[in-house]
Scaffold this active site. Structure first.
Site, PDB file in Angstrom:
ATOM      1  CE  LYS A 116      38.667 -13.049  71.598  1.00  0.00           C
ATOM      2  NZ  LYS A 116      38.607 -12.023  72.643  1.00  0.00           N
ATOM      3  CD  GLU A 125      44.447  -5.353  65.618  1.00  0.00           C
ATOM      4  OE1 GLU A 125      44.312  -4.645  66.637  1.00  0.00           O
ATOM      5  OE2 GLU A 125      44.205  -6.567  65.588  1.00  0.00           O
TER       6      GLU A 125
HETATM    7  N1  PSU Z   1      43.575 -11.075  68.945  1.00  0.00           N
HETATM    8  C1  PSU Z   1      44.912 -11.113  69.061  1.00  0.00           C
HETATM    9  N2  PSU Z   1      45.605  -9.992  69.414  1.00  0.00           N
HETATM   10  C2  PSU Z   1      44.946  -8.823  69.661  1.00  0.00           C
HETATM   11  C3  PSU Z   1      43.519  -8.782  69.506  1.00  0.00           C
HETATM   12  C4  PSU Z   1      42.873  -9.935  69.149  1.00  0.00           C
HETATM   13  O1  PSU Z   1      45.510 -12.147  68.872  1.00  0.00           O
HETATM   14  O2  PSU Z   1      45.593  -7.839  70.012  1.00  0.00           O
HETATM   15  C5  PSU Z   1      42.812  -7.493  69.708  1.00  0.00           C
HETATM   16  C6  PSU Z   1      42.236  -7.012  68.362  1.00  0.00           C
HETATM   17  O3  PSU Z   1      42.478  -5.642  68.247  1.00  0.00           O
HETATM   18  C7  PSU Z   1      40.758  -7.298  68.504  1.00  0.00           C
HETATM   19  C8  PSU Z   1      40.555  -7.064  69.973  1.00  0.00           C
HETATM   20  O4  PSU Z   1      39.966  -6.446  67.717  1.00  0.00           O
HETATM   21  O5  PSU Z   1      41.705  -7.637  70.580  1.00  0.00           O
HETATM   22  C9  PSU Z   1      39.277  -7.680  70.480  1.00  0.00           C
HETATM   23  O6  PSU Z   1      39.039  -7.249  71.777  1.00  0.00           O
HETATM   24  P1  PSU Z   1      37.593  -7.452  72.435  1.00  0.00           P
HETATM   25  O7  PSU Z   1      37.431  -8.937  72.576  1.00  0.00           O
HETATM   26  O8  PSU Z   1      37.704  -6.752  73.753  1.00  0.00           O
HETATM   27  O9  PSU Z   1      36.606  -6.827  71.513  1.00  0.00           O
HETATM   28 MN    MN Z   2      36.636  -9.645  74.225  1.00  0.00          MN
END
Ligand code: PSU
Ligand code: MN
Length: 297
Positions: free
Chosen positions: A162, A28
């Site tokens: 999370k 990614e």
């Molecule tokens: N976790 C990390 N580093 C990141 C992300 C998650 O340790 O950069 C990024 C990933 O690209 C993940 C995104 O898909 O954050 C999730 O964001 P959101 O919670 O806004 O969907």
């Molecule tokens: Mn988020």
């Protein structure tokens, strides 16, 4: 593969590997643009590609540049994702709009998974998945990563999420404990544990035969001696969540805000851990991708 070549640029190297069934690992790009500070972001992006290659797979970092999806980035593309200020964070919901406007974006786990599956890449490495935020009861903030993985057939190697996972298969690598990203153990257990990349490839193959349409998550915890000090972790997280709420940080800005807070407040310790996580996951993903190309013994 049925995709529009003018919209989706797959590098010759990735295309050749996919065509002859050799190992490819999708990576990614939100980690690069929004997850790590400059200049470490570009260095880590290159290091991750190197480790994938050293394990015999072709890296395919995915991003959107000037209105086109790129699967596989050359050095110049990577540099743009790392350093351009107009690269936005793109989840599945944003891809089409961004492309139709000719914009540039770094893909989240959700967007990367979708695009990887679209072009036929079976294995994807990341750091952590977006999950259900702690105050979701009030904010309704749940990452699109989870919904997308529930309907996207790809294998994702990560070190945590999370919160809970929806309809995805979960295998924990070398353990029965689900990792908590910076921490080796999130406090949750996993039903299924695997010990080798071939074990994972066997599950992938069975899922393919059964046409299971969701993702397979391979949880790869850091060794305990490499994790962030749990006391530091809890304190910094608490502080970060408080600051985010005080400053009205919401939606897709929350994860980048918290990561940045961690990196500052831990005086760089979390950055080192974060880098280790990403590199280790890329390495395991490459080994899985290679095993997946070989018949089971
Ligand atoms: N976790 C990390 N580093 C990141 C992300 C998650 O340790 O950069 C990024 C990933 O690209 C993940 C995104 O898909 O954050 C999730 O964001 P959101 O919670 O806004 O969907
Ligand atoms: Mn988020």
């Amino acid at each position: 593969m049925t995709y529009e070549p003018d919209l989706i640029m797959v590098t010759d190297e990735v295309q050749a590997a996919l065509a002859d069934g050799s190992a490819v690992v999708a990576l990614e790009s939100t980690i690069i643009s929004h997850g790590l500070p400059r200049p470490e972001n570009l260095r880590v992006a290159a290091e991750v590609e190197d480790i994938v290659r050293s394990r015999g797979a072709v890296p395919a970092t995915i991003a959107i540049l000037d209105g086109r999806v790129h699967v596989g980035l050359d050095e110049r593309d990577l540099e743009q994702v790392a350093n351009r200020d107009d690269v936005v964070k793109v989840s599945v919901r944003d891809i089409a709009t961004l492309i139709s406007r000719g914009g540039s974006g770094a893909t989240t786990v959700a967007a990367t998974s979708h695009l990887a599956a679209l072009v036929g890449i079976r294995v994807f490495a990341t750091g952590g998945l977006g999950g259900v935020h702690r105050e979701a009861r009030d904010s309704w903030d749940e990452s699109a990563d989870l919904n997308t993985l529930a309907v996207t057939p790809v294998t994702v190697v990560c070190s945590g999420v999370k919160s809970i996972l929806v309809n995805v298969g979960v295998l924990a690598f070398g353990t029965h404990r689900f990792p908590g990203f910076y921490l080796t153990d999130s406090g949750f257990s996993v039903d299924w544990s695997v010990d080798t990349p071939q074990d994972v490839a066997d599950v992938m193959s069975a899922r393919g035969i059964l046409r299971i349409p969701s993702a397979l998550v391979v949880a790869n915890p850091l060794p305990v001696e490499q994790q962030l000090d749990p006391d530091v972790h809890d304190q910094v997280l608490e502080e970060g969540l408080r600051l985010a709420s005080a400053r009205n940080i919401t939606g897709k800005d929350v994860t980048p805000f918290l990561l940045d807070h961690f990196h500052r407040a831990s005086h760089g310790a979390s950055l080192i851990v974060n880098e280790q996580i990403i590199v280790r996951n890329a390495e395991l993903a490459a080994r899985i991708a290679v095993a997946d190309t070989q018949p089971s013994t």
